[in-house]
Design an enzyme around this catalytic site. Structure first.
Site, mmCIF file in Angstrom:
data_model
loop_
_atom_site.group_PDB
_atom_site.id
_atom_site.type_symbol
_atom_site.label_atom_id
_atom_site.label_comp_id
_atom_site.label_asym_id
_atom_site.label_seq_id
_atom_site.Cartn_x
_atom_site.Cartn_y
_atom_site.Cartn_z
ATOM 1 C CE1 TYR A 102 -3.996 -1.737 -0.247
ATOM 2 C CE2 TYR A 102 -3.382 -2.866 1.776
ATOM 3 C CZ TYR A 102 -4.213 -2.741 0.684
ATOM 4 O OH TYR A 102 -5.238 -3.602 0.505
ATOM 5 C CD GLU A 198 0.638 -30.850 11.604
ATOM 6 O OE1 GLU A 198 1.161 -31.979 11.648
ATOM 7 O OE2 GLU A 198 -0.154 -30.518 10.711
ATOM 8 C CG ASP A 250 -1.912 -34.326 12.312
ATOM 9 O OD1 ASP A 250 -1.938 -34.600 13.526
ATOM 10 O OD2 ASP A 250 -2.615 -33.452 11.774
#
Lengths: 365, 622
Positions: A102, A198, A250
């Site tokens: 911006y 995780e 996982d």
């Protein structure tokens, strides 16, 4: 502000000024301004034996003001460098990547057309100056992760230095890693290893069960694919405190990639690998062999999972006996499991049995 | 005893009328599929309207309206502002095949055989059983006549079902309304819309309005108010005449002597030529043409070839002209460039003809598309059998790659272009009665190729200029916008004075750079003139350094010419591509201000656009 931080700001400013002065010298010498960058493609990534991480190779490409594209890039780089030098480093301010995009609105023909372009410009500056965006006070948008355990550190903040104990001075959430990890100094600790986790569920389970106290562990929550500051923290904890790092995720292909980005570095930010990767980090689980051994409750592999596993079989970062065996096994059984699957064996199973067994097996406990 | 079989068979044999013939073979005239039948009917009616308006010097204003008539039927209405048709001729004009005014005239016109509109009427009555409804009015003060007509197919004569005077709001013109089994389609080349669009491109003096079945109307407006130069009627040219035609002409002529017969029956045969022909044919110029035998007629034909006869006149042709093809394309396409060509007239088997071509390029046309070919014969668009047409074959024969246009596989080119080819002739050799394709007559093919190559050359020049311009524009963007901003920004950041970027500009532009460096040297100043040639060409220049101060120890020595107060120091230099030269001299006894305000250097012998840092002047360097 402490001296260490002032010193780093000075180095950052000098390296940016050096870059711009390079363009100035080229103009003075009557040569067409040119910028040389390593080629940022997959085939220019190579394994560095010394640092044990993946870094850019020696293929380079030059951008010259002879073309409109090259001239634009040099102009935009000069504007960006000016912002970083005069606003960030000289005035001790900072912006986010989104804000940079911006801010460039006011740069007339030097403005960025889309955010990926300004993000890339910051990466370019990291590469040519061999510094990190944090050194330029360029903030990422995502939060850093959290740390919990017997670790005392000193953080330099805008409001002065703060000494924080990562268990006694923080809530159940843990200590939040700031975007600029190098403003943190580790003071002392009573830990034997670090376990990076995780998911939030498992992180909370370990805290609730007092795993950190019982086993002298520092817990780090990765929050999925870890932010740069989290990876940098893990590396510093590993190197400065000489603590082993294990990664607990996982049991699916996407989680193995989380591990790989912690341990070996990500292809997209290979110029940062030596700064952020922890080659000594080891994978603790969930391993596909655990799914079989502990008879965990599972989900079926999706087509996407299978594709990802196959692509990992040809990924040089997973080119080891261990990973080949595990991935092939997973493809065989066609199943995946979450960390929380251990809860099926009882709430304390993971802290009482799985982790102690695995850590012993790995020679850490 | 039974009658011989031939006698039995003979009872069944009888003459068939032309109308009966086409009743059974309507595909010959272009009435096969639904969409095509409508297109053919529109084409016949519009061609007639255009021809009639032009003959009467009226700017055509033609309305084509198509309405859904239920089932597989549509109603076609075509209305014009032409001269109208006298009452007595209306029935035959619309309801008798092979009736018309143009069959015997040798001049360029759209219809020739007198089949077209009556064939449409025949098709309409065959498929719907309904009569054609015609209104025609020849003058503001005369009544409009209304007819309901069918063709009696066994006699090929009109049958009038109703006839009356009616009110009609037009001052003049003709309107025909037919219901027929047909289909209105859009979105492909062979459609009424495309046909009218194409017609409008080469008939820029006409206004065509289409009202579609859903009520939507599309206007193809005129871009000129001047009518095309009318084509003149000419006599047949001896070169193309056939034996049978010659015999017919000999038998029916009013002339009593052979030489005047030749003179007044053919174009380009004068008194002298007529006698020469008779001599070459060993015939008496005074013999009666009605008594010429077959053998003698053959001799005449071969004499036509032996005697040199001028080419036929070409005022029988009415070219569209380069400027009107340009305007026609410009109004129907949004493109960047148009090249048009009108060739001089030429002759095929005694028939004058000429070819015009146009290429419209760029704009909104698809870059990857096949180039569209708009084919025209005597200003009429050819919509079918593109693959069998001489125009298409000529397009395929050209190596378009030579003109910067892709031609994958060597067939039709691809790219953002439309090709227009117009063949105008007193006799267009079509490949079939439905007049869809021009036959591969070598003279015509050759002229089409020459016309296309001519237009393509113009396109190529335009395209290569575009390439250079875009490179130049890119460089200009760098030099005018980006490089000064880089210099400014970089200097701001490092807080140093903005460097002079002239040398870099010269490098990027590939130019000759000339500049002076002045440095303090004892009491005076040392002047170095640096000359760098960044271009790919070797240059020979005269370098002028003109000021009022004496110079010393110049290396190399200049030629010195006194100009009164000033002195012109001239060096003749050979600057090879990518090389540098330095000239050095001392400037004693001058102040700092004087040294820094020397007038600019002048380079003679190089184009202004190729020099940076000095003024360039034209001049001859020997």
């Amino acid at each position: 502000m402490n001296n260490l931080r002032q010193e780093r700001d000075k180095i950052a400013k000098q390296s940016l000024l050096g870059l711009v002065d390079g363009f100035y010298q080229q103009l003075e010498d009557q040569t067409i301004p040119t910028l040389v960058l390593p080629t940022r493609t997959k085939n220019n990534i190579e394994y560095n034996d010394e640092s044990e991480v993946w870094v850019y190779g020696d293929k380079e490409s030059a951008r010259s003001a002879k073309t409109v594209k090259g001239a634009r890039q040099i102009l935009k780089m000069s504007y960006t460098a000016e912002l970083l030098i005069k606003e960030h480093l000289e005035n001790n301010r900072g912006s986010t990547l989104r804000e940079l995009y911006y801010i460039s609105e006011n740069w007339d023909i030097a403005k960025f057309n889309e955010q990926p372009e300004s993000d890339r410009m910051i990466e370019d500056l990291e590469i040519v100056t061999s510094m990190q965006r944090e050194d330029f006070h360029m903030r990422p948008e995502e939060d850093g992760a959290t740390v919990f355990g017997d670790l005392r550190l000193k953080e330099t903040t805008k409001r002065g230095e703060r000494i924080i104990h990562c268990r006694n001075d923080v809530g159940e959430g843990g200590y939040q890693i700031p975007f600029s990890v190098d403003n943190v100094e580790f003071l002392d600790h009573d830990a034997k290893f670090i376990i990076a986790i995780e998911t939030g569920g498992m992180y909370a389970r370990l805290i609730e069960n007092g795993f950190d106290e019982e086993h002298n562990a520092i817990l780090v929550h990765l929050k999925g694919q870890p932010a740069r500051s989290t990876r940098r923290t893990l590396k510093r904890l590993n190197e400065e405190l000489n603590l082993p790092v294990v990664v607990f995720t996982d049991g699916d292909p996407w989680s193995y990639r989380i591990f790989a980005s912690v341990a070996y570095g990500a292809i997209k930010s290979a110029h940062m690998s030596e700064y952020m990767a922890t080659p000594a980090a080891r994978f603790i689980g969930v391993q596909p062999s655990d799914i079989v051994e502990y008879d965990l409750s599972t989900d079926k592999l999706t087509d996407q999972d299978i594709k990802a596993l196959r692509s990992e079989l040809s990924d040089p970062r997973f080119d080891s006996e261990y990973w080949k065996t595990q991935i092939k096994l997973q493809l065989d059984i066609g199943k995946k499991a979450e960390q929380q699957a251990f809860a099926g064996k009882g709430l304390d199973f993971v802290t009482q049995r799985y982790l102690p067994e695995r850590l012993t097996e790995m020679g850490i406990m | 005893m039974a009658a011989p079989i031939a006698e039995e068979l003979a009872k069944k044999q009888r003459a068939i009328s032309i109308a009966e013939f086409f009743e059974k073979n309507r595909q010959i005239l272009g009435f096969d599929s639904g969409p095509r039948s409508l297109l053919t009917a529109v084409k016949e009616a519009v061609d007639n309207a255009l021809d009639a308006c032009e003959e009467a010097s009226i700017l055509p204003d033609i309305l084509v309206s198509i309405e859904d008539a239920g089932g597989d039927n549509v109603t076609l209405i075509v209305e014009d502002n032409g001269p109208g048709i006298v009452k007595e001729q209306i029935p035959k004009t619309f309801a008798k095949l092979l009736y018309g005014s143009r069959f015997y005239a040798i001049k360029q016109s759209r219809g020739q055989q007198g089949i077209g509109i009556s064939a449409a009427v025949l098709y309409s009555q065959l498929t719907t059983g309904k009569p054609a409804r015609i209104i025609s009015k020849i003058d503001r003060d005369k009544p409009a006549h209304f007819y309901k007509l069918v063709i009696n197919t066994s006699t090929n004569e009109p049958e009038i079902l109703e006839e009356k005077e009616v009110e009609w709001d037009r001052p003049r013109g003709t309107r025909i309304e037919m219901e027929m089994k047909a289909a209105y389609i859009k979105g492909r080349r062979q459609s009424v819309v495309e046909y009218l669009k194409s017609t409008s491109i080469v008939n820029t003096h006409a206004r065509l309005t289409l009202v579609e079945p859903d009520g939507n109307s599309i206007v193809f407006d005129r871009v000129t108010d001047s009518l095309p130069e009318p084509a003149q009627e000419i006599l047949p040219h001896p070169e193309g005449i056939e034996l049978g035609t010659l015999i017919k002409m000999l038998r029916y002529t009013d002339r009593q002597k052979l030489a005047p017969f030749l003179r007044y029956s053919f174009s380009k045969i004068g008194l002298h030529t007529a006698e020469e022909i008779c001599k070459a044919a060993h015939l008496d110029p005074d013999s009666d043409p009605h008594n010429i035998t077959l053998e003698e007629a053959k001799k005449l034909i071969s004499a036509f070839k032996k005697v040199k006869i001028m080419a036929p006149p070409t005022d029988c042709l009415s070219p569209i002209t380069e400027s009107l093809i340009y305007k026609g394309l410009e109004k129907e396409y949004s493109v960047d460039f148009i090249a048009t060509v009108t060739r001089a007239a030429s002759v095929h088997s005694g028939h004058p003809f000429l070819v015009e071509a146009g290429i419209a390029y760029g704009g909104t046309l698809g870059k990857e598309d096949r180039v569209a070919i708009l084919r025209f014969a005597n200003r009429v668009p050819l919509m079918y059998q593109q693959g069998g047409c001489a125009i298409t074959h000529a397009v395929e024969n050209i190596r378009w790659k030579n003109y910067s246009i892709n031609q994958p596989g060597g067939g039709l080119p691809t790219g953002p272009a439309v090709i227009v080819v117009h063949v105008a002739s007193t006799h267009i050799p079509f490949t079939s009665e439905s007049k869809d394709a021009v036959a591969d007559v070598p003279e015509i093919m050759n002229e089409i190729e020459l016309a296309l190559k001519d237009a393509a050359r113009k396109l190529k020049i335009y395209l290569s200029k575009q390439v250079n311009l875009s490179k130049r524009r890119e460089k200009e963007e760098i030099i005018k916008k980006l490089l000064p901003r880089i210099a400014e920004k970089v200097s701001q950041v490092v807080e140093k004075p903005t460097p002079d970027i002239t040398p870099i500009v010269a490098k990027i532009m590939g130019n000759l750079l000339v500049y002076r460096i002045i440095s303090k040297n004892g009491d005076g100043y040392l002047v170095d003139i640096l000359i760098k040639n960044y271009s790919s060409a070797n240059m020979t220049i005269n370098l002028h350094d003109t000021h009022q101060y004496p110079i010393r120890d110049a290396d190399p020595e200049p030629k010195v010419i006194s100009l009164g107060k000033d002195t012109d120091y001239i060096w003749k230099l050979d600057v090879r591509s990518s090389s540098n030269l330095t000239i050095r001299y001392h400037l004693p006894f001058v102040s700092e201000d004087e040294a820094n305000s020397l007038p600019s250097l002048i380079v003679e012998g190089v184009d202004e656009a190729l020099v940076n840092g000095a003024r360039a002047v034209r001049g001859y360097v020997d």
